[in-house]
Enzyme design. Structure first.
Site, short mmCIF file in Angstrom:
data_model
loop_
_atom_site.label_atom_id
_atom_site.label_comp_id
_atom_site.label_asym_id
_atom_site.label_seq_id
_atom_site.Cartn_x
_atom_site.Cartn_y
_atom_site.Cartn_z
N ASP A 33 0.83 -1.20 0.00
CA ASP A 33 0.00 0.00 0.00
C ASP A 33 0.87 1.26 0.00
O ASP A 33 2.00 1.24 0.47
CB ASP A 33 -0.90 -0.02 1.24
CG ASP A 33 -2.10 0.89 1.10
OD1 ASP A 33 -2.28 1.50 0.03
OD2 ASP A 33 -2.86 1.00 2.08
N ASN A 81 -10.27 -3.31 -7.09
CA ASN A 81 -9.45 -2.29 -7.79
C ASN A 81 -9.98 -1.96 -9.19
O ASN A 81 -9.58 -0.96 -9.78
CB ASN A 81 -7.98 -2.73 -7.89
CG ASN A 81 -7.23 -2.66 -6.57
OD1 ASN A 81 -6.27 -3.39 -6.34
ND2 ASN A 81 -7.66 -1.79 -5.67
#
Ligand code: FPP
Length: 250
Positions: A33, A81
């Site tokens: 991340d 995503n």
């Protein structure tokens, strides 16, 4: 006992973990991340962050392998995503394709067994084929498994397992945890011992939610593109000090 791994390409320093082999996690999962924030800090487009993040993968796979880790699962693209802007999605797809094309030979030489967790059904056929080819070409390697969670979602994975079990006509009383394990993308792999999340977040975000039932969780504020083999060593050292009880009493 001391294990050594080459550090960043820039410094060529040696990173040691000083952890006995039985305290090294067999399987590490990483939620990579912070690519977007890394790029924003530098006034760059988000894709520059993903590109810089992709550049880190080789170093981290090499370090994990040198430290004695047997399976490394990287969360590269979640089923959620797809909701990102189409330029970011297509950029991520391109990065994965380029990296696989470029690194396949090196993975073969270095004993990396490439695996994929997730659905290829929604992936553009050339890239899906590239992934299948990578898996096939490295299937005899045994130094480390590099498992890429790509178009992966933990809930979707459990749904898939249940659908397969029902379709096989297996009766309710025959359903066990081991049977569900066999129908997950990660079948045959040990459960993750350690889940690392970069960029200071403390969420699983649908990553290995079944398999991580007893995983140790480690969060670091470092953005993924800045994550080095030294940060990986720090996470392993922290893990080695944890007492794992698996719900029991020592
Ligand atoms: C999360 O950061 C990162 C991703 C959604 C993608 C990670 C993918 C890569 C590093 C490329 C993978 C490539 C290969 C070859 C496997 P974010 O964009 O959510 O960061 P932010 O929270 O700071 O915005």
């Amino acid at each position: 006992m001391t294990y050594q791994a080459p550090s960043t390409k820039e410094t060529h320093s040696i990173v040691t973990i000083d952890v006995s082999p039985d305290r090294v996690p067999r399987h590490i999962g990483i939620i990579m991340d912070g690519n977007g924030r890394w790029a924003k800090q530098r006034g760059l487009p988000r894709l520059a962050g993903h590109s810089a993040g992709t550049e880190k993968i080789e170093e981290i796979v090499q370090a994990a392998s040198d430290f004695g880790v047997k399976v490394l699962t990287l969360y590269a693209f979640s089923t959620e995503n797809w909701g990102r802007p189409s330029t970011e999605v297509s950029g991520l797809m391109r990065l994965v394709a380029e990296t696989l094309n470029r690194e396949l030979e090196a993975m073969k030489q270095q004993g990396v067994k490439f695996q994929h967790s997730g659905s290829l059904a929604e992936i553009e056929p050339d890239l899906a084929q590239l992934i299948r080819h990578g898996v096939e070409e490295t299937k005899e390697n045994d130094k480390i498994v590099l498992n890429i969670a790509f178009n992966y979602g933990g809930r979707a994975e459990i749904v898939k397992a249940v659908q397969e079990i029902v379709a096989a006509g297996i009766s309710a009383e025959c359903i066990t945890e081991a049977l569900i394990d066999e129908h997950l993308y990660t079948a045959g792999l040990p459960d993750p011992d350690l889940i690392i999340r970069t960029a200071g977040e403390f969420r699983l975000s649908n990553f290995l939610i079944w398999q991580a039932a007893y995983a140790e969780f480690y969060s670091t504020p470092i953005f993924w593109p800045d994550f080095t083999s030294e940060h990986l060593a720090a996470a392993i050292r922290a893990y080695a000090k944890r007492e794992r009880k698996f719900g029991m009493i020592k």
